[in-house]
Design an enzyme around this catalytic site. Structure first.
Site, mmCIF file in Angstrom:
data_model
loop_
_atom_site.group_PDB
_atom_site.id
_atom_site.type_symbol
_atom_site.label_atom_id
_atom_site.label_comp_id
_atom_site.label_asym_id
_atom_site.label_seq_id
_atom_site.Cartn_x
_atom_site.Cartn_y
_atom_site.Cartn_z
ATOM 1 C CG ASN A 175 -1.911 -5.326 2.636
ATOM 2 O OD1 ASN A 175 -2.816 -5.882 2.021
ATOM 3 N ND2 ASN A 175 -2.113 -4.606 3.722
ATOM 4 C CD GLU A 229 -10.398 -5.944 1.271
ATOM 5 O OE1 GLU A 229 -9.326 -5.622 1.777
ATOM 6 O OE2 GLU A 229 -10.648 -5.860 0.048
HETATM 7 P P1 C2E Z 1 -6.076 -2.863 1.128
HETATM 8 O O1 C2E Z 1 -5.123 -3.980 1.331
HETATM 9 O O2 C2E Z 1 -7.322 -3.194 0.386
HETATM 10 O O3 C2E Z 1 -6.366 -2.273 2.536
HETATM 11 C C1 C2E Z 1 -7.601 -1.864 2.956
HETATM 12 C C2 C2E Z 1 -7.732 -0.404 2.809
HETATM 13 O O4 C2E Z 1 -9.089 -0.017 2.972
HETATM 14 C C3 C2E Z 1 -6.965 0.369 3.869
HETATM 15 O O5 C2E Z 1 -6.598 1.641 3.322
HETATM 16 C C4 C2E Z 1 -8.007 0.600 4.922
HETATM 17 O O6 C2E Z 1 -7.749 1.684 5.769
HETATM 18 C C5 C2E Z 1 -9.227 0.857 4.064
HETATM 19 N N1 C2E Z 1 -10.477 0.525 4.737
HETATM 20 C C6 C2E Z 1 -10.705 -0.425 5.664
HETATM 21 N N2 C2E Z 1 -11.989 -0.434 6.016
HETATM 22 C C7 C2E Z 1 -12.615 0.518 5.295
HETATM 23 C C8 C2E Z 1 -13.958 0.984 5.192
HETATM 24 O O7 C2E Z 1 -14.873 0.518 5.879
HETATM 25 N N3 C2E Z 1 -14.203 1.991 4.299
HETATM 26 C C9 C2E Z 1 -13.241 2.550 3.575
HETATM 27 N N4 C2E Z 1 -13.578 3.525 2.727
HETATM 28 N N5 C2E Z 1 -11.969 2.114 3.600
HETATM 29 C C10 C2E Z 1 -11.655 1.123 4.468
HETATM 30 P P2 C2E Z 1 -5.132 2.123 3.369
HETATM 31 O O8 C2E Z 1 -4.560 1.837 4.727
HETATM 32 O O9 C2E Z 1 -5.133 3.517 2.887
HETATM 33 O O10 C2E Z 1 -4.392 1.183 2.368
HETATM 34 C C11 C2E Z 1 -4.640 1.279 1.022
HETATM 35 C C12 C2E Z 1 -3.954 0.195 0.275
HETATM 36 O O11 C2E Z 1 -2.546 0.369 0.331
HETATM 37 C C13 C2E Z 1 -4.191 -1.189 0.831
HETATM 38 O O12 C2E Z 1 -5.361 -1.663 0.356
HETATM 39 C C14 C2E Z 1 -3.008 -1.945 0.351
HETATM 40 O O13 C2E Z 1 -3.217 -2.389 -0.971
HETATM 41 C C15 C2E Z 1 -1.933 -0.881 0.324
HETATM 42 N N6 C2E Z 1 -1.101 -1.039 1.505
HETATM 43 C C16 C2E Z 1 -1.322 -0.553 2.748
HETATM 44 N N7 C2E Z 1 -0.324 -0.914 3.569
HETATM 45 C C17 C2E Z 1 0.535 -1.641 2.841
HETATM 46 C C18 C2E Z 1 1.763 -2.310 3.132
HETATM 47 O O14 C2E Z 1 2.267 -2.329 4.236
HETATM 48 N N8 C2E Z 1 2.373 -2.962 2.100
HETATM 49 C C19 C2E Z 1 1.829 -2.993 0.854
HETATM 50 N N9 C2E Z 1 2.481 -3.644 -0.087
HETATM 51 N N10 C2E Z 1 0.671 -2.400 0.561
HETATM 52 C C20 C2E Z 1 0.025 -1.721 1.538
HETATM 53 CA CA CA Z 2 -5.060 -5.777 2.122
HETATM 54 CA CA CA Z 3 -8.260 -5.084 0.022
#
Ligand code: C2E
Ligand code: CA
Ligand code: CA
Length: 648
Positions: A481, A600
């Site tokens: 990301n 997703e």
């Molecule tokens: P995202 O890119 O949309 O990442 C997917 C998020 O949805 C991830 O949450 C993941 O754990 C969660 N997810 C995946 N499958 C499911 C599911 O079946 N149900 C539910 N309820 N959730 C699911 P996470 O890891 O908390 O990340 C949240 C957001 O934070 C990400 O959304 C992304 O926008 C951002 N993010 C995470 N890591 C990074 C990174 O390394 N760099 C940047 N710039 N943004 C990040």
């Molecule tokens: Ca993502």
């Molecule tokens: Ca996403």
């Protein structure tokens, strides 16, 4: 000739139509006329004194007494004017009276002094001449700012003096008369020049004052909407807030941000955008009460200061009314345009305790409404304050964090639903803060973006993700990301490119996920960054698709390789016909544009089977796996392999 006459007339009358000049004259005279009467009376009494024994009693006692009385009354009257505030009409009256009186006073004093001439010896006669010549000079100087009075006095006294003394046939007096004649002419010339300069100066001062008043107005107004501008908003807030504090009343600050203004501006051009802003200003003005101050803070943001903020319910009702009204279409020439407005409100003194805080809290409430319920009003609450405090703590901890030690990456499989094989892993950041414990990325990424730290965060995270992925089986893809700011500057993009180049991971197996907001904020810059990454062979995925405002043409301009359909369309898709339709058309869109489509947030088998019927190929979600630590990936892939072997 006519012009000269008009000029003379202007000089010889009270300038009624120039109140600034009248006032300046009045102030000057109130200082100088008491002094003039003092000189006049003392000189008169001294002349009466030198003639006391030689002239008749009526001339040296009664006349001076009447003259002294008159002089005292007038002098005192002028002294008293200094302490009173007079209206312009009263000042004009006072000047006119002085103009009228001046020739009569001059005649009276001249007649009296000449009447004394026949008495006494040559010394007393010389005293009469000296009295007249010197006193008139004193008087004229004192009346310099009221030309008609000064000229009338000069004319009366000096004409009488010259005629009288020239006809005495005493050579000394004839010479004196000549002297006085010359001095009179010089005085007239100087008087006129002085008066003209004085008038010009006063007019210039008045003009300067008017201009600075106009400038002040301009500096406080927004030229496009005619509303108060940002500067006035804050200065008003600075004055109204302490006032509300003293009066123990509640005040509210509202911030309005238009939703969907930018697309209107991009689509129809700036002139339509400007007209829309103007109409928004008009509509808001119409619907606001007296006690609400409206300003345009810049762009599509407006500010409100609500001086009679009653209770929360009333504020909410006010906010809803405003937002409802803003949803009604705006008619610009013949295009009806629909936008909406989000509103954030914060109150003083119960929530915020200063102007800065009131603004910050209203801004936070606005952000909440934009993020969670665009087009509605949000009132800053105690819960918001807690969130803000937590964010403050997170910000502090983030600034101090050891990025290499406290952050790590977890990886969530992306599965090809047809072959049930993991085709890629999305890298997701995790922060274990020694002070705050586990902080989710949804908390720290927005803060890192706000404080401009996200580029510094991206590089170590990407390094870790690439290091992990380097040991994966060939062909396994990595999704990473990028944040809004990573594509937003040339320098940040360059650093990312360098890092990818120097890594052991095959860049053609790397996908970089960007969001619509990131891409649209600065489309040309995003295009540049994307094309550099594409040159390396990387893929570009558009993340959270369907949650922003992007148009198809903008997506087309981005040279994407994948689209990620947001989880909000997937949850309960089998029960929701609207979501079903959207996902179906998104999958069709991807096929048309030859993009890979990743769905997703798949959590249940029911969702997956519905998605399969829609032609979904790649999916990601808790149904397959939660994000896992790098050391769990090997086992995950082996288990998958094993399952396949067993299936055969
Ligand atoms: P995202 O890119 O949309 O990442 C997917 C998020 O949805 C991830 O949450 C993941 O754990 C969660 N997810 C995946 N499958 C499911 C599911 O079946 N149900 C539910 N309820 N959730 C699911 P996470 O890891 O908390 O990340 C949240 C957001 O934070 C990400 O959304 C992304 O926008 C951002 N993010 C995470 N890591 C990074 C990174 O390394 N760099 C940047 N710039 N943004 C990040
Ligand atoms: Ca993502
Ligand atoms: Ca996403």
């Amino acid at each position: 000739m006519k012009k000269t006459l008009l000029g003379v007339r202007a000089l010889m009358s009270v300038p009624k139509d120039n109140p600034d000049l009248v006032k300046a004259q009045y102030i000057a005279l109130s200082r100088q006329l008491p002094m003039m009467y003092f000189i006049l009376l003392i000189n008169t009494l001294m002349l009466a004194g030198t003639h006391f024994t030689v002239a008749p009693r009526w001339l040296v006692v009664y006349c001076p007494m009447i003259m002294t009385l008159f002089g005292l009354v007038r002098g005192v009257e002028w002294i008293r004017t200094r302490r009173r505030v007079r209206s312009p009409a009263q000042m004009v009256m006072a000047l006119k009276r002085t103009n009228t009186l001046a020739p009569f006073v001059a005649v009276a004093f001249t007649a009296w002094s000449l009447a004394l001439f026949p008495y006494g010896d040559s010394y007393t006669q010389a005293h009469v001449a000296f009295y007249m010549a010197i006193t008139v000079i004193g008087c004229i100087f004192c009346m310099m700012h009221l030309l008609p009075a000064a000229l009338a006095t000069t004319a009366v006294v000096n004409t009488a003096f010259v005629v009288f003394f020239a006809s005495t046939s005493i050579i000394t007096f004839i010479a004196t008369a000549l002297d006085v004649l010359l001095v009179s002419i010089a005085m007239l010339v100087i008087l006129k020049a002085q008066y003209t300069d004085f008038t010009r100066l006063v007019n210039m001062q008045a003009q300067t004052a008017r201009l600075s008043e106009e400038n002040l107005q301009l500096a406080n107004l927004d030229s496009l909407t005619g509303l108060a501008n940002r500067r006035q908003f804050f200065s008003r807030l600075d004055t109204l807030l302490p006032h509300a504090g003293e009066q123990d009343t509640r005040l509210a600050v509202g911030l309005i941000d238009l939703d969907g203004f930018k697309p209107v501006n991009d689509l129809y051009g700036h002139s339509v955008g400007d007209r829309l802003l103007y109409q928004v200003g008009q509509r808001l003005t119409e619907m606001l009460d007296q006690g609400v101050h409206l300003s345009r803070l810049g762009g599509d943001e407006f500010g409100l200061i609500i001086t009679q903020a009653l209770d929360d319910e009333q504020l909410r009702a006010f906010g809803e009314k405003l937002c409802t009204r803003m949803r009604e279409p705006f008619v610009l020439v013949d295009i009806p345009i629909q936008i909406s407005a989000s509103l954030g409100i914060a109150t003083f003194p119960d929530q915020a305790s200063s102007a800065t805080q009131a603004y910050e809290y209203a801004d936070y409430a606005l952000y909440q409404s934009k993020r969670h319920r665009p087009g509605t009003a949000c009132l800053f609450s105690a819960a918001h304050r807690q969130q803000l405090n937590r964010q403050g703590l997170t910000e502090q901890a983030l600034r101090r964090a050891d990025l290499d030690r406290e952050f790590h990456m977890v990886f969530q499989p992306i599965v090809d639903v047809r072959s049930e094989r993991t085709v890629a892993f999305e890298a997701l950041a995790r922060w274990e803060s020694p002070e705050l414990g586990n902080v989710p990325p949804s908390d720290f990424i927005p803060i890192a973006e706000r404080i401009g730290m996200v580029n510094r965060l991206t590089l170590p995270l990407l390094t870790k993700a690439l290091d992990t992925a380097a040991s994966w089986p060939a062909g396994m893809r990595l999704s990473f990301n990028l944040s809004t700011h990573d594509c937003g500057s040339e320098e940040a993009a360059q650093q990312i490119v360098e890092l990818i180049k120097s890594s052991r991971f095959d860049p053609t197996c790397l996908d970089l996920e960007i969001t619509e907001t990131a891409a649209i904020q600065d489309l040309p810059q995003a295009q540049r960054a994307i094309s550099r990454l594409r040159e390396l062979g990387c893929g570009i995925s558009l993340d959270d698709f369907g949650t922003g405002y992007s148009s198809l043409s903008q997506i087309h301009a981005l040279s994407l390789t994948k689209l990620k359909v947001d989880r909000s369309f997937v949850t309960g898709i089998q029960l929701n016909p609207a979501s079903l339709k959207i996902v179906k058309s998104l999958i069709a869109l991807c096929q048309d544009m030859q993009l890979e489509c990743i769905v997703e947030g798949v959590e249940t088998a029911a969702e997956l089977s519905t998605l399969k019927t829609l032609g979904c190929t790649w999916a990601q979600g808790y149904l397959f796996s939660k994000p896992m630590r790098p050391n769990a990936i090997g086992a995950w892939l082996e288990a998958e392999q094993l399952a396949r072997v067993q299936a055969i």
